[in-house]
Design an enzyme around this catalytic site. Structure first.
Site, short mmCIF file in Angstrom:
data_model
loop_
_atom_site.label_atom_id
_atom_site.label_comp_id
_atom_site.label_asym_id
_atom_site.label_seq_id
_atom_site.Cartn_x
_atom_site.Cartn_y
_atom_site.Cartn_z
N ASN A 10 0.87 -1.18 0.00
CA ASN A 10 0.00 0.00 0.00
C ASN A 10 0.90 1.22 0.00
O ASN A 10 1.34 1.68 1.06
CB ASN A 10 -0.92 -0.02 1.22
CG ASN A 10 -1.84 1.18 1.28
OD1 ASN A 10 -1.76 2.09 0.46
ND2 ASN A 10 -2.73 1.19 2.27
N ARG A 91 -2.52 -2.01 -3.50
CA ARG A 91 -3.68 -1.15 -3.32
C ARG A 91 -3.52 0.06 -4.23
O ARG A 91 -2.50 0.75 -4.20
CB ARG A 91 -3.78 -0.67 -1.87
CG ARG A 91 -4.99 0.24 -1.65
CD ARG A 91 -4.89 1.02 -0.37
NE ARG A 91 -6.07 1.88 -0.19
CZ ARG A 91 -6.07 2.99 0.52
NH1 ARG A 91 -4.97 3.40 1.12
NH2 ARG A 91 -7.17 3.71 0.63
N HIS A 180 -12.27 3.69 0.10
CA HIS A 180 -12.26 2.69 1.18
C HIS A 180 -13.08 1.47 0.78
O HIS A 180 -13.54 0.70 1.65
CB HIS A 180 -12.83 3.25 2.49
CG HIS A 180 -12.02 4.34 3.11
ND1 HIS A 180 -12.57 5.34 3.88
CD2 HIS A 180 -10.69 4.59 3.09
CE1 HIS A 180 -11.63 6.15 4.32
NE2 HIS A 180 -10.47 5.73 3.83
N HIS A 208 -16.64 3.28 8.29
CA HIS A 208 -15.19 3.13 8.34
C HIS A 208 -14.62 4.44 8.87
O HIS A 208 -14.55 5.45 8.16
CB HIS A 208 -14.64 2.84 6.93
CG HIS A 208 -13.15 2.76 6.87
ND1 HIS A 208 -12.48 1.58 6.63
CD2 HIS A 208 -12.18 3.70 7.02
CE1 HIS A 208 -11.18 1.81 6.63
NE2 HIS A 208 -10.98 3.10 6.87
N GLY A 212 -8.96 8.99 7.92
CA GLY A 212 -9.90 9.15 6.83
C GLY A 212 -11.18 8.44 7.24
O GLY A 212 -11.13 7.44 7.96
N ARG A 241 -9.27 16.38 6.92
CA ARG A 241 -10.11 16.77 5.79
C ARG A 241 -11.43 17.32 6.29
O ARG A 241 -12.00 16.85 7.26
CB ARG A 241 -10.36 15.59 4.86
CG ARG A 241 -9.11 15.00 4.23
CD ARG A 241 -9.47 13.84 3.30
NE ARG A 241 -8.29 13.07 2.95
CZ ARG A 241 -8.25 11.74 2.91
NH1 ARG A 241 -9.34 11.04 3.22
NH2 ARG A 241 -7.15 11.11 2.58
N PHE A 283 -7.58 11.04 17.43
CA PHE A 283 -8.77 11.04 18.27
C PHE A 283 -8.43 10.91 19.76
O PHE A 283 -9.11 11.48 20.62
CB PHE A 283 -9.72 9.92 17.85
CG PHE A 283 -11.12 10.42 17.62
CD1 PHE A 283 -12.00 10.57 18.68
CD2 PHE A 283 -11.55 10.76 16.36
CE1 PHE A 283 -13.28 11.05 18.48
CE2 PHE A 283 -12.85 11.24 16.15
CZ PHE A 283 -13.72 11.38 17.22
N GLY A 331 -13.51 3.68 14.73
CA GLY A 331 -14.70 2.87 14.86
C GLY A 331 -14.50 1.64 15.73
O GLY A 331 -15.39 1.25 16.50
N GLU A 383 -7.80 -4.77 5.29
CA GLU A 383 -7.69 -4.51 3.86
C GLU A 383 -6.57 -5.32 3.23
O GLU A 383 -6.68 -5.75 2.07
CB GLU A 383 -7.47 -3.01 3.63
CG GLU A 383 -8.67 -2.16 4.00
CD GLU A 383 -8.39 -0.68 3.99
OE1 GLU A 383 -8.74 -0.02 3.00
OE2 GLU A 383 -7.81 -0.18 4.98
#
Length: 398
Positions: A10, A91, A180, A208, A212, A241, A283, A331, A383
């Protein structure tokens, strides 16, 4: 082929994640992260069966970073050429209207991905470099591109179309693509397995939430709506963002503040969201600030407000929801976001059990109350495993 491994790469805008994984067993043989590419304090972490290599050094660019990783892998273990690799899965962020399934990479595919950089200027060029270096180092192994936008190729025209001049939109490939997608597809599949149901039976909302963030509405196993659009900037409030804003803000900043396009791009992608409102985008740091910090409290409230807005919208789009699932770093780990985003929705059949929500766990689990008619789950995303399995399946079919 069942005993082989898949190398998943990735290659992002300023970092590269990689993992060597057994797609059948989900066992991770090794994984690592290259970050702060192009900065004086570059960083490489390589986790393998016998330990961890952690090195800080300047990393000039993506090409140099990938070559350093390959050298470290050979130094502490064995060269990748001897690792039983059956495929390399890459990816790729944007597939445009061209790519909507895992694709065997050749020179033409590399060029097409590069040509799509106008739709993802921060990501596709880095994806291409990762592909080029890996093909040079592992020329005898098939390379497969797995596209972040692919899962949302099924969006109905009403959901994917922006209400602007149709000729302008067509000439500039403007539509809602969604991102995503690999995570949303993987998680929604795991949800069906967890509940012991056919995906065709379920109306799902997948959230998700990480640095991001995106949400999707999935009906019968197919995405019918999502929050991200032409770019990953649209939708939910994110770490740096903005998410949804009035497009007139861009015109206002240009006309009244003299901000150029690149300055506005930097503002909305790197200096907005939680960071723009509170000064931090992590967070955990935000929650540590909330007590006594009005800016941090407002940032959290704006984040949750937008999340609730889309949950409500997607319930309507689906005609009712059977299961709501949290995934991604926030999450999966943030008790407060899960609680507050679904608070006061018992009239819609949605109730979170406080004890289940607060229980520490890293596995798939139910957090809805016994009285809730809507299932509420936490499902860790993976992923890399999804990409590995997609790559193996394509190579096996060929």
């Amino acid at each position: 082929m069942s005993d082989g491994t898949v190398l998943v790469i990735n290659s992002g805008s300023s970092s590269i994640k990689f993992q060597l994984v057994h797609p059948d067993t989900a066992e991770s043989v090794a994984h690592g992260l290259i970050e702060r590419i192009g900065e004086p304090d570059g960083h490489i972490v390589y986790n393998h069966r016998t330990g961890v290599e952690d090195r800080s050094l300047p990393i000039a660019d993506h090409r140099a970073g990938l070559k350093m990783v390959l050298d470290i892998v050979a130094e502490v273990g064995r060269p990748l050429s001897e690792a039983g690799i059956i495929a390399v899965g890459h990816r790729v962020v944007h597939g445009g209207d061209i790519f909507y399934s895992p694709t065997l990479i050749d020179d033409g595919v590399v060029k097409a991905i590069s040509d799509l950089s106008n739709l993802a200027p921060l990501h596709n060029p880095a994806n291409v470099i990762g592909i080029e270096v890996a093909r040079e180092e592992l020329p005898d192994v098939p390379h497969v591109a797995v596209f972040d936008t692919a899962f949302f190729h099924t969006l109905p025209a009403a959901a994917s179309t922006y209400a602007i001049d149709r000729d302008v939109a067509k000439a500039n490939q403007i539509r809602r693509y969604g991102f995503h997608g690999t995570s949303h597809e993987y998680v929604s599949g795991r949800v069906a397995d967890f509940l012991g149901k056919d995906p065709a039976e379920l109306n799902q909302i997948v959230l998700h939430l990480g640095n991001g963030a995106s949400a999707s509405a999935i009906k019968g196993g197919k995405a019918i709506d999502t929050t991200m659009g032409l770019t990953p900037l649209e939708g939910l409030v994110m770490g740096t963002r903005s998410g949804d804003i009035d497009p007139g803000i861009i015109l206002h900043l240009n006309r009244n503040s003299g901000m150029k396009v690149d300055e506005i791009d930097d503002l909305l992608n790197r200096r907005s969201g939680l960071k723009g409102l509170s000064g931090v985008n992590d967070f955990r740091a935000l929650l540590a600030l909330i007590e006594g910090d009005d800016d941090a409290k407002l940032a959290y409230d704006v984040y949750v407000h937008m999340l609730r807005k889309y949950i409500g919208a997607f319930i309507v789009q689906l005609g009712g929801v059977d299961v709501i699932t949290f995934t991604g770093g926030v999450g999966e780990n943030n008790i407060d976001v899960r609680r507050d985003s679904l608070a006061g929705l018992s009239r819609l059949g949605i109730e979170v059990d406080p004890a289940l929500n607060e229980a520490k766990s890293r596995v798939e689990r139910r957090i809805s109350a016994s009285s809730s008619t809507v299932e509420v789950l936490v499902v860790p995303t993976n992923e890399e495993l999804a990409i590995a399995r997609a790559a193996k399946a394509l190579v096996a079919a060929l």
